[in-house]
Write a protein that holds these residues in place. Structure first.
Motif, PDB file in Angstrom:
ATOM      1  N   ALA A   1      10.516  32.093  -8.392  1.00 22.78           N
ATOM      2  CA  ALA A   1      11.378  30.950  -8.128  1.00 22.78           C
ATOM      3  C   ALA A   1      12.767  31.382  -7.677  1.00 22.78           C
ATOM      4  O   ALA A   1      13.333  32.345  -8.196  1.00 22.78           O
ATOM      5  CB  ALA A   1      11.491  30.095  -9.386  1.00 22.78           C
ATOM      6  N   HIS A   2      13.304  30.656  -6.687  1.00 23.83           N
ATOM      7  CA  HIS A   2      14.686  30.855  -6.275  1.00 23.83           C
ATOM      8  C   HIS A   2      15.614  30.198  -7.296  1.00 23.83           C
ATOM      9  O   HIS A   2      15.261  29.185  -7.908  1.00 23.83           O
ATOM     10  CB  HIS A   2      14.952  30.186  -4.922  1.00 23.83           C
ATOM     11  CG  HIS A   2      14.268  30.849  -3.765  1.00 23.83           C
ATOM     12  ND1 HIS A   2      14.234  32.209  -3.601  1.00 23.83           N
ATOM     13  CD2 HIS A   2      13.610  30.329  -2.694  1.00 23.83           C
ATOM     14  CE1 HIS A   2      13.580  32.504  -2.488  1.00 23.83           C
ATOM     15  NE2 HIS A   2      13.193  31.385  -1.923  1.00 23.83           N
ATOM     16  N   SER A   3      16.814  30.728  -7.449  1.00 31.29           N
ATOM     17  CA  SER A   3      17.824  30.031  -8.238  1.00 31.29           C
ATOM     18  C   SER A   3      18.248  28.790  -7.468  1.00 31.29           C
ATOM     19  O   SER A   3      18.081  28.707  -6.238  1.00 31.29           O
ATOM     20  CB  SER A   3      19.045  30.934  -8.464  1.00 31.29           C
ATOM     21  OG  SER A   3      19.737  31.144  -7.239  1.00 31.29           O
ATOM     22  N   GLN A   4      18.802  27.798  -8.162  1.00 24.89           N
ATOM     23  CA  GLN A   4      19.237  26.577  -7.492  1.00 24.89           C
ATOM     24  C   GLN A   4      20.318  26.875  -6.472  1.00 24.89           C
ATOM     25  O   GLN A   4      20.376  26.266  -5.402  1.00 24.89           O
ATOM     26  CB  GLN A   4      19.734  25.560  -8.518  1.00 24.89           C
ATOM     27  CG  GLN A   4      19.801  24.132  -7.991  1.00 24.89           C
ATOM     28  CD  GLN A   4      18.455  23.640  -7.468  1.00 24.89           C
ATOM     29  OE1 GLN A   4      17.423  23.833  -8.099  1.00 24.89           O
ATOM     30  NE2 GLN A   4      18.452  23.020  -6.290  1.00 24.89           N
ATOM     31  N   ASP A   5      21.180  27.823  -6.795  1.00 24.49           N
ATOM     32  CA  ASP A   5      22.232  28.204  -5.864  1.00 24.49           C
ATOM     33  C   ASP A   5      21.639  28.761  -4.575  1.00 24.49           C
ATOM     34  O   ASP A   5      22.102  28.454  -3.473  1.00 24.49           O
ATOM     35  CB  ASP A   5      23.147  29.241  -6.517  1.00 24.49           C
ATOM     36  CG  ASP A   5      24.319  29.620  -5.635  1.00 24.49           C
ATOM     37  OD1 ASP A   5      25.293  28.850  -5.594  1.00 24.49           O
ATOM     38  OD2 ASP A   5      24.257  30.676  -4.979  1.00 24.49           O
ATOM     39  N   HIS A   6      20.591  29.584  -4.715  1.00 22.47           N
ATOM     40  CA  HIS A   6      19.969  30.179  -3.529  1.00 22.47           C
ATOM     41  C   HIS A   6      19.240  29.111  -2.711  1.00 22.47           C
ATOM     42  O   HIS A   6      19.240  29.165  -1.476  1.00 22.47           O
ATOM     43  CB  HIS A   6      19.003  31.284  -3.941  1.00 22.47           C
ATOM     44  CG  HIS A   6      18.523  32.127  -2.803  1.00 22.47           C
ATOM     45  ND1 HIS A   6      19.377  32.725  -1.908  1.00 22.47           N
ATOM     46  CD2 HIS A   6      17.269  32.453  -2.400  1.00 22.47           C
ATOM     47  CE1 HIS A   6      18.675  33.389  -0.999  1.00 22.47           C
ATOM     48  NE2 HIS A   6      17.394  33.234  -1.276  1.00 22.47           N
ATOM     49  N   VAL A   7      18.640  28.134  -3.390  1.00 26.02           N
ATOM     50  CA  VAL A   7      17.998  27.029  -2.680  1.00 26.02           C
ATOM     51  C   VAL A   7      19.028  26.298  -1.819  1.00 26.02           C
ATOM     52  O   VAL A   7      18.778  25.990  -0.647  1.00 26.02           O
ATOM     53  CB  VAL A   7      17.333  26.043  -3.671  1.00 26.02           C
ATOM     54  CG1 VAL A   7      16.923  24.750  -2.957  1.00 26.02           C
ATOM     55  CG2 VAL A   7      16.113  26.688  -4.318  1.00 26.02           C
ATOM     56  N   GLU A   8      20.208  26.023  -2.400  1.00 26.90           N
ATOM     57  CA  GLU A   8      21.262  25.334  -1.649  1.00 26.90           C
ATOM     58  C   GLU A   8      21.709  26.176  -0.462  1.00 26.90           C
ATOM     59  O   GLU A   8      21.982  25.651   0.628  1.00 26.90           O
ATOM     60  CB  GLU A   8      22.454  25.034  -2.560  1.00 26.90           C
ATOM     61  CG  GLU A   8      22.140  24.098  -3.718  1.00 26.90           C
ATOM     62  CD  GLU A   8      21.643  22.733  -3.271  1.00 26.90           C
ATOM     63  OE1 GLU A   8      22.037  22.283  -2.173  1.00 26.90           O
ATOM     64  OE2 GLU A   8      20.856  22.110  -4.016  1.00 26.90           O
ATOM     65  N   ARG A   9      21.774  27.465  -0.677  1.00 21.88           N
ATOM     66  CA  ARG A   9      22.184  28.376   0.400  1.00 21.88           C
ATOM     67  C   ARG A   9      21.176  28.343   1.548  1.00 21.88           C
ATOM     68  O   ARG A   9      21.547  28.255   2.719  1.00 21.88           O
ATOM     69  CB  ARG A   9      22.309  29.792  -0.177  1.00 21.88           C
ATOM     70  CG  ARG A   9      22.741  30.845   0.810  1.00 21.88           C
ATOM     71  CD  ARG A   9      22.772  32.199   0.128  1.00 21.88           C
ATOM     72  NE  ARG A   9      23.179  33.246   1.027  1.00 21.88           N
ATOM     73  CZ  ARG A   9      23.129  34.540   0.744  1.00 21.88           C
ATOM     74  NH1 ARG A   9      22.691  34.923  -0.443  1.00 21.88           N
ATOM     75  NH2 ARG A   9      23.519  35.446   1.606  1.00 21.88           N
ATOM     76  N   LEU A  10      19.899  28.418   1.211  1.00 16.18           N
ATOM     77  CA  LEU A  10      18.850  28.388   2.232  1.00 16.18           C
ATOM     78  C   LEU A  10      18.822  27.046   2.967  1.00 16.18           C
ATOM     79  O   LEU A  10      18.643  26.986   4.193  1.00 16.18           O
ATOM     80  CB  LEU A  10      17.493  28.664   1.583  1.00 16.18           C
ATOM     81  CG  LEU A  10      17.281  30.077   1.036  1.00 16.18           C
ATOM     82  CD1 LEU A  10      15.991  30.140   0.226  1.00 16.18           C
ATOM     83  CD2 LEU A  10      17.243  31.093   2.168  1.00 16.18           C
ATOM     84  N   MET A  11      19.008  25.965   2.216  1.00 12.18           N
ATOM     85  CA  MET A  11      19.016  24.643   2.837  1.00 12.18           C
ATOM     86  C   MET A  11      20.193  24.497   3.801  1.00 12.18           C
ATOM     87  O   MET A  11      20.054  23.940   4.893  1.00 12.18           O
ATOM     88  CB  MET A  11      19.076  23.551   1.769  1.00 12.18           C
ATOM     89  CG  MET A  11      17.783  23.349   1.025  1.00 12.18           C
ATOM     90  SD  MET A  11      17.837  21.905  -0.049  1.00 12.18           S
ATOM     91  CE  MET A  11      18.051  20.575   1.135  1.00 12.18           C
TER      92      MET A  11
END
Length: 289
Positions: free
Chosen positions: A147-157
């Motif tokens: 799983a990605h961290s939520q911060d990394h998800v936001e970064r990718l988005m």
């Protein structure tokens, strides 16, 4: 100040804002911003601890940002601009700093897409990134394992969303997407997310420069069984392509490799439903119970 309201933010509060040492451009940008902040702070006669109080961060974070070891958040630059009386010059750095957070390979892809006059893409497992709604995109990133961290998800988005400016270019590039039927039926994020995603495909398909085709699952002969393909062509006659599983799955510009990818793309487009038939198929999927 006391209690939580008075607590200064530290490195523990800022996960995911490290500088990638292998990203030369990113390292240079963060180092330049850090030097500017330090020079202006010292010219103002402010100690690091005093400046940290003003922007709401601990002294350790101030030193790391000034030393180019951490990427400053947008709010840090806004508060720094105000505390140092920079008149917007520090806040103006936010755009370049934001790009540093995007993975290097995504930035490289975005730069190529920004120059392309033609894009042809065939997708197999999920919808092409340029076609995705925010909800669909988020659901995809959040199901990744590990799983990605939520911060990394936001970064990718953020990185993927920024690429969508390709639809706003004038003159517009020619964009052709061929999607497997399965990508239209798989309820990534749930049925309502999928429904909004399909409606978005129909909207994009009405753009003059965009063609969206569907590859039905019942095709017995299929040139795309090797996986995803994308080819970008540029105004100077050059091109870059990537084919899943071929040529190391890396972007290539060699003419002999591009010819193979272009041949496959041409056959795939011929085997898929036409741009005129595909919207009706998508509407049919939308109406299915």
């Amino acid at each position: 100040m006391d209690g939580d309201a008075g607590r200064l933010r530290s490195e523990a509060d800022e996960p995911g804002w490290e500088v990638d040492p292998d990203d030369d451009w990113g390292v240079a940008v963060v180092a330049t911003v850090g030097r500017q902040l330090k020079v202006r702070r010292e010219a103002k006669g402010m100690r690091a601890a005093e400046f940290g109080e003003a922007v709401g961060y601990g002294e350790d974070m101030v030193y790391k940002i000034e030393g180019g070891k951490r990427i400053p958040q947008p709010e840090y630059l806004d508060k720094a601009d105000e505390a140092l009386g920079a008149g917007g010059l520090i806040a103006a750095m936010k755009e370049d700093v934001a790009k540093v957070r995007y993975p290097k390979k995504v930035r490289d892809l975005a730069r190529m897409e920004a120059r392309a006059v033609e894009l042809t893409a065939y997708g197999t497992h999920n919808l092409h990134g340029l076609l995705q709604t925010p909800d669909y995109m988020r659901a995809l990133f959040e199901m990744r394992l590990p799983a990605h961290s939520q911060d990394h998800v936001e970064r990718l988005m953020g990185a993927r969303t920024a690429r969508k400016s390709i639809f706003e270019r004038d003159p517009a590039p020619e964009l052709c997407f061929v999607q497997e039927e399965a990508t239209l039926r798989r309820p990534i994020g749930g049925k309502m997310v999928l429904r909004r995603q399909l409606e978005h495909l129909l909207e994009l398909g009405r753009m003059r420069s965009v063609e969206i085709q569907v590859m039905p699952i019942d095709r017995a002969v299929h040139a795309g069984m090797g996986g995803e393909i994308q080819v970008l062509k540029f105004a100077d006659g050059t091109a870059v392509g990537r084919a899943e599983g071929d040529f190391g799955s890396r972007p290539v510009s060699e003419l002999k490799h591009l010819r193979i990818m272009e041949l496959r793309c041409g056959i795939i487009r011929a085997q898929a439903l036409s741009p005129e038939e595909s919207p009706a198929f998508i509407e049919q999927v939308l109406g299915a119970p």
